[in-house]
Design a protein around this motif. Sequence first.
Motif, mmCIF file in Angstrom:
data_model
loop_
_atom_site.group_PDB
_atom_site.id
_atom_site.type_symbol
_atom_site.label_atom_id
_atom_site.label_comp_id
_atom_site.label_asym_id
_atom_site.label_seq_id
_atom_site.Cartn_x
_atom_site.Cartn_y
_atom_site.Cartn_z
ATOM 1 N N ARG A 71 36.237 77.656 66.875
ATOM 2 C CA ARG A 71 37.030 78.829 66.478
ATOM 3 C C ARG A 71 38.534 78.539 66.506
ATOM 4 O O ARG A 71 39.287 79.095 65.724
ATOM 5 N N ARG A 72 38.960 77.666 67.418
ATOM 6 C CA ARG A 72 40.381 77.289 67.467
ATOM 7 C C ARG A 72 40.738 76.290 66.371
ATOM 8 O O ARG A 72 41.912 76.102 66.059
ATOM 9 N N ASN A 73 39.735 75.604 65.834
ATOM 10 C CA ASN A 73 39.946 74.470 64.934
ATOM 11 C C ASN A 73 39.632 74.824 63.475
ATOM 12 O O ASN A 73 39.292 73.945 62.695
ATOM 13 N N ILE A 74 39.718 76.090 63.096
ATOM 14 C CA ILE A 74 39.348 76.498 61.734
ATOM 15 C C ILE A 74 40.419 76.061 60.731
ATOM 16 O O ILE A 74 41.601 76.280 60.942
ATOM 17 N N HIS A 75 39.955 75.413 59.637
ATOM 18 C CA HIS A 75 40.829 74.953 58.554
ATOM 19 C C HIS A 75 40.522 75.761 57.293
ATOM 20 O O HIS A 75 39.372 76.118 57.059
ATOM 21 N N LYS A 76 41.513 75.959 56.465
ATOM 22 C CA LYS A 76 41.311 76.557 55.141
ATOM 23 C C LYS A 76 41.021 75.406 54.194
ATOM 24 O O LYS A 76 41.748 74.408 54.186
ATOM 25 N N VAL A 77 39.943 75.502 53.408
ATOM 26 C CA VAL A 77 39.607 74.448 52.448
ATOM 27 C C VAL A 77 39.668 75.008 51.037
ATOM 28 O O VAL A 77 39.451 76.200 50.811
ATOM 29 N N SER A 78 39.963 74.131 50.087
ATOM 30 C CA SER A 78 40.102 74.533 48.696
ATOM 31 C C SER A 78 38.720 74.611 48.047
ATOM 32 O O SER A 78 38.021 73.611 47.939
ATOM 33 N N VAL A 79 38.321 75.817 47.646
ATOM 34 C CA VAL A 79 37.035 76.027 46.985
ATOM 35 C C VAL A 79 37.313 76.626 45.617
ATOM 36 O O VAL A 79 38.131 77.542 45.495
ATOM 37 N N TYR A 80 36.672 76.094 44.570
ATOM 38 C CA TYR A 80 36.837 76.619 43.223
ATOM 39 C C TYR A 80 35.565 77.378 42.832
ATOM 40 O O TYR A 80 34.510 76.772 42.708
ATOM 41 N N LYS A 81 35.651 78.689 42.700
ATOM 42 C CA LYS A 81 34.504 79.569 42.458
ATOM 43 C C LYS A 81 33.450 79.316 43.534
ATOM 44 O O LYS A 81 33.674 79.624 44.685
ATOM 45 N N THR A 82 32.300 78.714 43.175
ATOM 46 C CA THR A 82 31.249 78.491 44.169
ATOM 47 C C THR A 82 31.072 77.021 44.537
ATOM 48 O O THR A 82 30.152 76.668 45.242
ATOM 49 N N THR A 83 31.978 76.158 44.039
ATOM 50 C CA THR A 83 31.834 74.721 44.285
ATOM 51 C C THR A 83 33.167 74.132 44.732
ATOM 52 O O THR A 83 34.104 74.867 45.027
ATOM 53 N N VAL A 84 33.240 72.809 44.800
ATOM 54 C CA VAL A 84 34.495 72.142 45.139
ATOM 55 C C VAL A 84 35.226 71.798 43.838
ATOM 56 O O VAL A 84 34.593 71.596 42.813
ATOM 57 N N PRO A 85 36.566 71.717 43.858
ATOM 58 C CA PRO A 85 37.301 71.496 42.621
ATOM 59 C C PRO A 85 37.165 70.095 42.029
ATOM 60 O O PRO A 85 37.320 69.921 40.828
ATOM 61 N N HIS A 86 36.883 69.087 42.843
ATOM 62 C CA HIS A 86 36.765 67.728 42.315
ATOM 63 C C HIS A 86 35.927 66.873 43.264
ATOM 64 O O HIS A 86 35.641 67.279 44.383
ATOM 65 N N GLU A 87 35.557 65.691 42.786
ATOM 66 C CA GLU A 87 34.753 64.756 43.579
ATOM 67 C C GLU A 87 35.620 64.135 44.669
ATOM 68 O O GLU A 87 36.797 63.855 44.454
ATOM 69 N N VAL A 88 35.035 63.919 45.842
ATOM 70 C CA VAL A 88 35.798 63.361 46.957
ATOM 71 C C VAL A 88 34.840 62.645 47.920
ATOM 72 O O VAL A 88 33.662 63.002 48.005
#
Length: 174
Positions: A71-88
């Motif tokens: 709970r202390r370590n929560i990060h905001k991640v980039s999500v595009y609609k229902t998936t990820v924006p690019h391969e990684v």
Amino acid sequence: MSDYEFSEFQQPELDERVVDIARVAKVVKGGRRFSFRVTVVVGDNRGSVGIGIGKANAVPDAMRKASEQARRNIHKVSVYKTTVPHEVIGKVSGARVLLKPASAGTGVIAGGGVRAVLEAAGVTDILTKSLGSNNILNVVLATMDALDQLKSPQDEAARRGKPVKDLMPFWERR
């Protein structure tokens, strides 16, 4: 305090999942001393996710510690609609995790630890592949590393000086 007011330490409706419970040993003069290591993933299913690891002599104590750390370590991640924006590809130690965007309706194609992190983050359509080590803790951390590397299409388009539609997944370019 009403139901809709939250203090600084309470967070509304977080999805909490126990990913791994492992018995670990510390070798001391008299032999081995056993304790438990618990890995917990916490997310809001809307683009925020955190991972916590707790160790204690009893499983419930380790779970509580892991949950608090997550709970202390929560990060905001980039999500595009229902998936990820690019391969990684995320890397931690010997574990590597490939995340690939998928069109709507695909679902989460992932194994245990990776699935827990992605579902807690709110990703519902994605293709993944775990490469290298299958140590569950390192795989979960590698997934988090991959999510931290993601950039939104708008930010990346501005950085490259290209139109946003050139950076969209192929099924979105019509």
